[in-house]
Design an enzyme around this catalytic site. Structure first.
Site, PDB file in Angstrom:
ATOM      1  N   ASP A   1       0.852  -1.184   0.000  1.00 38.99           N
ATOM      2  CA  ASP A   1       0.000   0.000   0.000  1.00 38.99           C
ATOM      3  C   ASP A   1       0.893   1.240   0.000  1.00 38.99           C
ATOM      4  O   ASP A   1       1.985   1.212   0.553  1.00 38.99           O
ATOM      5  CB  ASP A   1      -0.897   0.015   1.244  1.00 38.99           C
ATOM      6  CG  ASP A   1      -1.935  -1.091   1.222  1.00 38.99           C
ATOM      7  OD1 ASP A   1      -2.433  -1.427   0.136  1.00 38.99           O
ATOM      8  OD2 ASP A   1      -2.267  -1.604   2.307  1.00 38.99           O
TER       9      ASP A   1
ATOM     10  N   ASP B   1      -7.006  -1.659  -4.410  1.00 38.35           N
ATOM     11  CA  ASP B   1      -8.038  -1.360  -3.408  1.00 38.35           C
ATOM     12  C   ASP B   1      -9.055  -0.364  -3.955  1.00 38.35           C
ATOM     13  O   ASP B   1     -10.262  -0.499  -3.721  1.00 38.35           O
ATOM     14  CB  ASP B   1      -7.407  -0.785  -2.135  1.00 38.35           C
ATOM     15  CG  ASP B   1      -6.469  -1.746  -1.438  1.00 38.35           C
ATOM     16  OD1 ASP B   1      -6.617  -2.968  -1.609  1.00 38.35           O
ATOM     17  OD2 ASP B   1      -5.578  -1.259  -0.714  1.00 38.35           O
TER      18      ASP B   1
END
Length: 167
Positions: free
Chosen positions: A115, A139
């Site tokens: 991330d 995501d």
């Protein structure tokens, strides 16, 4: 409607390229401010969304991988069975598939999801996700895909109710 799998592939490629760039350019856990309320911050998520199950002892790597692979397959079959007029549903499924496979690749290769996008939401009280948990392109695609899927479902549900009321 399998022709929509190009969108899944585009999400997957964009996701993996941005993750490679984040790994090469960013120092883990060190925020790099881009604009107010938006940082690039390299983080590693061993759990699911919002790091749920991150401390589960290691089984989650393969458990979440199996779940993502299975769901991607189910969604791909669903996508191939859609009618030509179900474009919104096709787009939503393609986005979810691309995102799920992008994060699946991370889990299998690295044992965690990479991330790097971090957003501060000034309207949310500090105790509630501020900063918002770091996320990535996959995501984002999953989130947008789920929202479109819900919208398509409500729209279809309303259409069905309207037509049955006329009968």
């Amino acid at each position: 409607m399998a022709r929509w799998l190009w969108l899944s592939l585009a999400v997957l490629v964009l996701d993996q390229i941005t993750k490679v760039l984040a790994l090469g350019w960013l120092t883990p856990y060190l925020p790099y401010p881009v604009i107010p309320n938006f940082n690039l911050t390299l983080m590693f998520n061993e759990g699911a969304a919002f790091s749920v199950l991150a401390d589960a002892g290691g089984w989650q790597r393969w458990g979440l991988s199996a779940f993502a692979a299975g769901m991607s397959l189910v969604l791909a079959v669903w996508l191939t069975r859609l009618g030509s007029g179900e474009r919104l549903l096709a787009v939503s499924l393609a986005l979810i598939i691309g995102g799920a496979v992008g994060n699946l690749i991370d889990r299998v290769l690295y044992g965690h999801v990479i991330d790097f996008v971090q957003v501060y939401l000034p309207v949310i009280p500090l105790a509630l996700f501020n900063p918002w948990p770091a996320f990535n392109i996959a995501d984002s695609a999953i989130s947008v895909g789920v929202m479109l899927l819900l919208f398509a479902s409500f729209r279809a549900d309303g259409t069905a109710r309207t037509s049955s009321a006329r009968d």
